[in-house]
Design an enzyme around this catalytic site. Structure first.
Site, PDB file in Angstrom:
ATOM      1  N   LYS A  71      -3.953  -9.595 -11.555  1.00  0.00           N
ATOM      2  CA  LYS A  71      -5.002  -9.902 -10.588  1.00  0.00           C
ATOM      3  C   LYS A  71      -6.086  -8.808 -10.617  1.00  0.00           C
ATOM      4  O   LYS A  71      -5.754  -7.625 -10.682  1.00  0.00           O
ATOM      5  CB  LYS A  71      -4.354  -9.943  -9.196  1.00  0.00           C
ATOM      6  CG  LYS A  71      -5.298 -10.304  -8.097  1.00  0.00           C
ATOM      7  CD  LYS A  71      -4.667 -10.034  -6.744  1.00  0.00           C
ATOM      8  CE  LYS A  71      -5.564  -9.114  -5.982  1.00  0.00           C
ATOM      9  NZ  LYS A  71      -5.264  -8.730  -4.685  1.00  0.00           N
ATOM     10  N   LYS A 119       0.833  -1.206   0.000  1.00  0.00           N
ATOM     11  CA  LYS A 119       0.000   0.000   0.000  1.00  0.00           C
ATOM     12  C   LYS A 119       0.866   1.255   0.000  1.00  0.00           C
ATOM     13  O   LYS A 119       0.555   2.226  -0.694  1.00  0.00           O
ATOM     14  CB  LYS A 119      -0.943  -0.007   1.200  1.00  0.00           C
ATOM     15  CG  LYS A 119      -2.079  -0.994   0.999  1.00  0.00           C
ATOM     16  CD  LYS A 119      -2.955  -1.111   2.219  1.00  0.00           C
ATOM     17  CE  LYS A 119      -3.947  -2.245   2.037  1.00  0.00           C
ATOM     18  NZ  LYS A 119      -4.449  -2.743   3.312  1.00  0.00           N
ATOM     19  N   LYS A 121      -9.164  -3.338  -7.423  1.00  0.00           N
ATOM     20  CA  LYS A 121      -9.572  -1.948  -7.637  1.00  0.00           C
ATOM     21  C   LYS A 121      -8.357  -1.049  -7.861  1.00  0.00           C
ATOM     22  O   LYS A 121      -8.387  -0.138  -8.683  1.00  0.00           O
ATOM     23  CB  LYS A 121     -10.361  -1.476  -6.425  1.00  0.00           C
ATOM     24  CG  LYS A 121     -11.223  -0.298  -6.776  1.00  0.00           C
ATOM     25  CD  LYS A 121     -11.996   0.227  -5.588  1.00  0.00           C
ATOM     26  CE  LYS A 121     -12.618   1.551  -5.969  1.00  0.00           C
ATOM     27  NZ  LYS A 121     -12.597   2.495  -4.885  1.00  0.00           N
TER      28      LYS A 121
END
Ligand code: TRP
Length: 327
Positions: free
Chosen positions: A195, A116, A198
């Site tokens: 994959k 992240k 979002k």
């Protein structure tokens, strides 16, 4: 493979705004099937979303829509326990207790935090201790089985490590959960072949406007194999279409790929129709729910009350095991 019958199955989903095929096949459809034979606990992880979403209206709206999505897809709030994470505050209480026995080294090894940060999300403590909150979500309800997508595998391992450590320190208090990771979820590709996620902007949303869904489906990457030659089946279009086909239909599709004359454009249009047909009854239900906020609110409130009772009994054990319960 579905878990054995009569187990307590729990999972949560972050309210990310737009539900896509990856969420649906990775976790939601399996959860909804499990509720027939197991005791299902399911929640919207709004505290997890808070770690990366500092926008009040978006977070509140996404939470509401995620609840509508689940209910529309068949979550039965009577048979199962369905709530919003923040409505059961025992989970955050347990998070603190678990934080006090989780080594920083264990958190340092968590890969999703690093991912992240590398995507540009601000490093904050909530994001860093995200796996401890997730462990509390699971351990607070004596969960036996946790169905999740492949990306959550490490979080489940961390949860088990923490629970084992707790039981070792304080005596057997917490149930050690088993992960239930569907093989196919590893493979679910997005329209670009990576994959489906979002954050990669490669999803096929389930309840978006027809035009959006069509545009995404038509953009699935394909190759330049000439029309009269056999096509490669290990490709995103083939995998995505297969999700909607039974065994016989899958064989037929494989034969068409192996033969000549197949046009990718035709396959994409067929897939688009399948997606629209598959979700159309759910779409209607969802429209009813989104127009009826009070009903959704009442359902969530009812679920939170049920979840609260279970969490409180687990917390009682934790408080007395640790000495936080001092009388
Ligand atoms: N981290 C999970 C995800 O992003 C969501 C989640 C939060 C969860 N708490 C959980 C999943 C507990 C299973 C069990 O998909």
């Amino acid at each position: 493979m579905a878990p054995k019958k009569n187990l307590r199955v729990l999972s949560g989903i972050q309210p990310s705004g737009t539900l896509h095929l990856g969420n649906y096949f990775g976790m939601m459809s399996r959860m909804i099937q499990y509720q027939r034979e197991n005791e299902l606990f399911c929640f919207i992880a709004n505290y997890h979303a808070l770690t990366a979403l500092p926008d009040k209206d978006t977070l509140a709206q996404n939470t509401f829509y995620a609840a509508c999505d689940f209910l529309a897809l068949g979550m039965d709030p009577e048979q199962s326990t369905f709530w919003v994470q923040s409505d059961v505050p025992q989970v955050t209480e347990l998070t603190w207790v678990l934080s006090s026995m989780t080594s920083v080294g264990l958190m340092d090894r968590a890969t999703s935090y690093k991912d992240k940060i590398s995507q540009g999300i601000t490093a904050n403590m909530g994001l860093f201790s995200y796996p401890i909150l997730m462990a509390a979500d699971i351990l607070c309800f004596d969960t036996q089985v946790v169905p999740v997508g492949h990306d959550q595998k490490q979080h489940l391992e961390i949860t088990r490590d923490i629970a084992v450590r707790f039981n070792h320190t304080y005596g057997k208090t917490l149930v050690i959960p088993e992960p239930d990771i569907e093989k196919t979820t590893q493979l679910l590709p997005g329209i670009d072949g990576q994959k489906m996620s979002k954050s990669y902007h490669n999803t096929i949303p389930i309840f978006a406007h027809e035009k959006v869904i069509r545009k995404q489906v038509m953009s699935i990457v394909t190759d330049a194999t000439p029309i009269d030659q056999p096509k490669n089946k290990d490709t995103p279009l083939f995998h995505l279409y297969s999700l909607f086909l039974d065994e016989t239909e899958q064989k037929e599709l494989a034969q068409r790929y192996d033969g000549s004359g197949l046009r990718y454009g035709d396959i994409k249009l067929e897939l688009f129709d399948r997606i629209m047909d598959h979700f159309s009854p759910f779409r209607e239900k969802r429209d009813q729910l989104t127009a009826n906020k009070k009903q959704v609110h009442d359902i969530l409130h009812f679920g939170a009350e049920k979840a609260n009772k279970v969490a409180e009994s687990v917390l009682d054990r934790v408080r007395s095991a640790t000495g936080i319960g001092y009388f």
